[in-house]
Enzyme design. Structure first.
Site, short mmCIF file in Angstrom:
data_model
loop_
_atom_site.label_atom_id
_atom_site.label_comp_id
_atom_site.label_asym_id
_atom_site.label_seq_id
_atom_site.Cartn_x
_atom_site.Cartn_y
_atom_site.Cartn_z
N MET A 46 73.51 -34.02 -36.46
CA MET A 46 73.40 -32.55 -36.39
C MET A 46 72.28 -32.16 -35.45
O MET A 46 71.48 -31.26 -35.71
CB MET A 46 73.24 -31.97 -37.80
CG MET A 46 74.54 -32.09 -38.62
SD MET A 46 74.40 -31.64 -40.37
CE MET A 46 74.10 -29.90 -40.25
N LYS A 47 72.20 -32.91 -34.37
CA LYS A 47 71.27 -32.61 -33.26
C LYS A 47 72.09 -32.12 -32.08
O LYS A 47 73.31 -32.38 -31.99
CB LYS A 47 70.46 -33.85 -32.89
CG LYS A 47 69.48 -34.26 -34.00
CD LYS A 47 68.89 -35.64 -33.77
CE LYS A 47 67.98 -36.02 -34.93
NZ LYS A 47 67.55 -37.44 -34.85
N HIS A 80 69.15 -30.76 -39.47
CA HIS A 80 68.11 -31.34 -38.60
C HIS A 80 68.78 -31.78 -37.33
O HIS A 80 69.57 -32.74 -37.37
CB HIS A 80 67.45 -32.51 -39.34
CG HIS A 80 66.50 -33.30 -38.53
ND1 HIS A 80 65.21 -32.90 -38.28
CD2 HIS A 80 66.66 -34.47 -37.89
CE1 HIS A 80 64.62 -33.81 -37.52
NE2 HIS A 80 65.47 -34.77 -37.28
N ASN A 128 61.90 -28.85 -33.66
CA ASN A 128 61.30 -30.11 -34.07
C ASN A 128 60.35 -30.60 -32.97
O ASN A 128 60.72 -30.63 -31.79
CB ASN A 128 62.41 -31.15 -34.31
CG ASN A 128 61.88 -32.46 -34.85
OD1 ASN A 128 61.09 -32.48 -35.79
ND2 ASN A 128 62.31 -33.57 -34.25
N GLU A 129 59.11 -30.95 -33.37
CA GLU A 129 58.17 -31.64 -32.48
C GLU A 129 57.87 -30.88 -31.17
O GLU A 129 57.91 -31.45 -30.08
CB GLU A 129 58.69 -33.06 -32.17
CG GLU A 129 58.88 -33.89 -33.43
CD GLU A 129 59.46 -35.28 -33.16
OE1 GLU A 129 59.48 -35.70 -31.98
OE2 GLU A 129 59.92 -35.93 -34.12
N ASN A 172 59.27 -28.38 -37.89
CA ASN A 172 59.12 -29.78 -38.28
C ASN A 172 58.33 -30.55 -37.23
O ASN A 172 58.57 -30.39 -36.02
CB ASN A 172 60.55 -30.39 -38.42
CG ASN A 172 60.60 -31.68 -39.19
OD1 ASN A 172 60.23 -31.72 -40.36
ND2 ASN A 172 61.08 -32.74 -38.54
N HIS A 205 56.02 -40.19 -41.62
CA HIS A 205 56.14 -41.56 -41.12
C HIS A 205 54.75 -42.17 -41.21
O HIS A 205 53.92 -41.99 -40.32
CB HIS A 205 56.67 -41.58 -39.68
CG HIS A 205 58.05 -41.03 -39.53
ND1 HIS A 205 59.15 -41.62 -40.13
CD2 HIS A 205 58.52 -39.95 -38.86
CE1 HIS A 205 60.23 -40.92 -39.82
NE2 HIS A 205 59.88 -39.90 -39.05
N GLU A 234 60.35 -36.86 -43.67
CA GLU A 234 60.87 -38.10 -43.08
C GLU A 234 60.04 -39.28 -43.57
O GLU A 234 59.58 -40.11 -42.83
CB GLU A 234 60.85 -38.00 -41.55
CG GLU A 234 61.62 -36.81 -41.01
CD GLU A 234 61.71 -36.78 -39.50
OE1 GLU A 234 61.45 -37.81 -38.84
OE2 GLU A 234 62.06 -35.72 -38.95
N ASP A 236 58.79 -42.58 -44.67
CA ASP A 236 58.97 -44.02 -44.71
C ASP A 236 57.55 -44.61 -44.62
O ASP A 236 56.65 -43.98 -44.07
CB ASP A 236 59.89 -44.57 -43.61
CG ASP A 236 59.67 -43.97 -42.23
OD1 ASP A 236 60.67 -43.78 -41.50
OD2 ASP A 236 58.51 -43.67 -41.88
N TRP A 283 63.36 -41.30 -45.23
CA TRP A 283 64.06 -41.45 -43.96
C TRP A 283 64.78 -42.80 -43.84
O TRP A 283 64.50 -43.64 -42.98
CB TRP A 283 63.09 -41.25 -42.77
CG TRP A 283 63.78 -40.86 -41.50
CD1 TRP A 283 63.94 -41.64 -40.38
CD2 TRP A 283 64.39 -39.61 -41.20
NE1 TRP A 283 64.62 -40.95 -39.41
CE2 TRP A 283 64.92 -39.70 -39.87
CE3 TRP A 283 64.57 -38.40 -41.88
CZ2 TRP A 283 65.58 -38.65 -39.24
CZ3 TRP A 283 65.23 -37.35 -41.26
CH2 TRP A 283 65.72 -37.48 -39.95
#
Ligand code: G3I
Length: 323
Positions: A46-47, A80, A128-129, A172, A205, A234, A236, A283
């Site tokens: 979904m990008k 996302h 995002n970012e 995000n 992360h 996300e 992990d 994630w």
């Protein structure tokens, strides 16, 4: 172990990423998704580069697989991500029209996409970012910024808000806990959005040995003090941040340190006020499916399940944080 993640987390959603191929594959993967999680994020389908492969040609088929599965299993979907410099189709990067035509194309893309999923995708990472990792964390010089100006983020949030006033809209980004200067830059960006933004997505992360609980708590505090929703987005937890290419298995020491870190993150999230709660998303399901392994090029075991779908001590740490 008694119960499962989504019933243990009584005040927030427990999220997991997935892919259309995993959903179509069924088996233990989807059984665990149904038993343990109540919020799904598409890992990459979904990008923009997947959903909008060429101008005027949308492809929501993979996203629909994920959304249909979520609907059938009473799960929310977190969208996302509408705008991300790392998932921009090449035709957008090389857009030949005027800046005004570019902006109209982006408005059409966001409107069409959010409308397609309206009522099924409850929340979106609109951008995002957007922040650089350089000193002061200025805005990345993405094609969106070049063509739409520094206020492209505000424009994209407005487009999303217009398309679905009921959607929960997030900004995000990563290193929110590990970099206090990036965290400050993110909160300044968020403050500039005013009431166009509903929540902060902090990509978690992290590693078994950092960032500190205090820095993770600072992400929660800054979000709560602004009255915004918090998505630990996300999660992990690397067990080999040392980058040791000779390790061939997860030692019990590292497994227990990872368990403690999962427990710490979940405790911090669980302690925020109900009004600021949204979801905590892991994630990846199995260690061997983690993006981290290719990204860093060394072995790692960053998730809750091993490659045979067995729960690891990390899973128990997640549950213990909620008891
Ligand atoms: O599985 C397909 C394969 O069928 C196809 O032939 C191949 C050719 O493109 O693509 C394969 O999909 C890959 C997918 O990962 C699944 O492995 C995509 O190429 C690859 O681009 C995609 O990478 C994802 C990456 O974002 C870029 O979208 C990673 O899975 C995903 O974990 C990663 O996640 C990002 C977050 O969105 C943002 N925060 C950072 C995080 C890690 O980079």
């Amino acid at each position: 172990n008694t119960g499962n993640l989504k019933t243990a987390a009584t005040t927030f959603s427990v999220g997991m990423i997935t892919r259309a191929s995993f959903i179509n594959g069924g088996g233990q993967h989807t059984e665990i998704l149904k038993d343990e999680f109540n919020n799904l994020t598409s890992e990459y389908e979904m990008k923009m580069n997947v959903m909008y492969p060429s101008q005027g040609n949308y492809d929501f088929s993979a996203g629909d697989v994920i959304v249909n599965f979520a609907q059938a299993n009473n799960m929310d979907v977190h969208g996302h991500a509408l705008i991300w410099h790392n998932a921009t189709p090449s035709w957008v990067e090389n857009f030949a029209g005027t800046d005004a035509e570019f902006e109209a194309m982006i408005e059409d893309y966001i409107t069409t996409t959010v409308n397609h999923f309206k009522g099924k995708v409850r929340s979106w990472d609109v951008v995002n970012e957007a922040l650089e990792d350089g000193t002061g964390h200025p805005l990345r010089n993405s094609v969106f910024r070049q063509k739409m100006g520094d206020d492209y983020i505000k424009k994209c949030f407005q487009f999303a808000r217009n398309a679905d006033p009921d959607a929960i809209l997030f900004y995000n980004d990563y290193n929110m806990a590990s970099s206090p200067t990036k965290r400050a830059a993110m909160f300044a960006l968020v403050d500039d959005l005013g009431d166009l933004i509903d929540g902060v997505g902090a990509q978690m992360h992290i590693s078994y040995n950092g960032p500190s609980a205090a820095n993770i708590q600072a992400v929660a505090d800054g979000t709560v003090s602004r009255g915004l929703k918090l998505h630990f987005a996300e999660l992990d937890i690397r067990t080999n941040p040392e980058g040791d290419s000779s390790v061939s298995s997860l030692s019990s020491d590292k497994a227990n340190s990872q368990k403690a870190k999962f427990k710490e993150v979940v405790e911090i999230y669980n302690a925020i006020p109900l009004d600021n709660k949204f979801a905590l998303t892991v994630w990846g399901l199995r260690d061997n499916e983690s993006w981290l392994i290719d990204f860093w090029g060394v072995p790692d075991w960053p998730l809750l399940y091993d490659e045979n779908y067995n729960r690891k001590p990390a899973y128990d740490g997640f549950i213990e944080a909620l008891q």
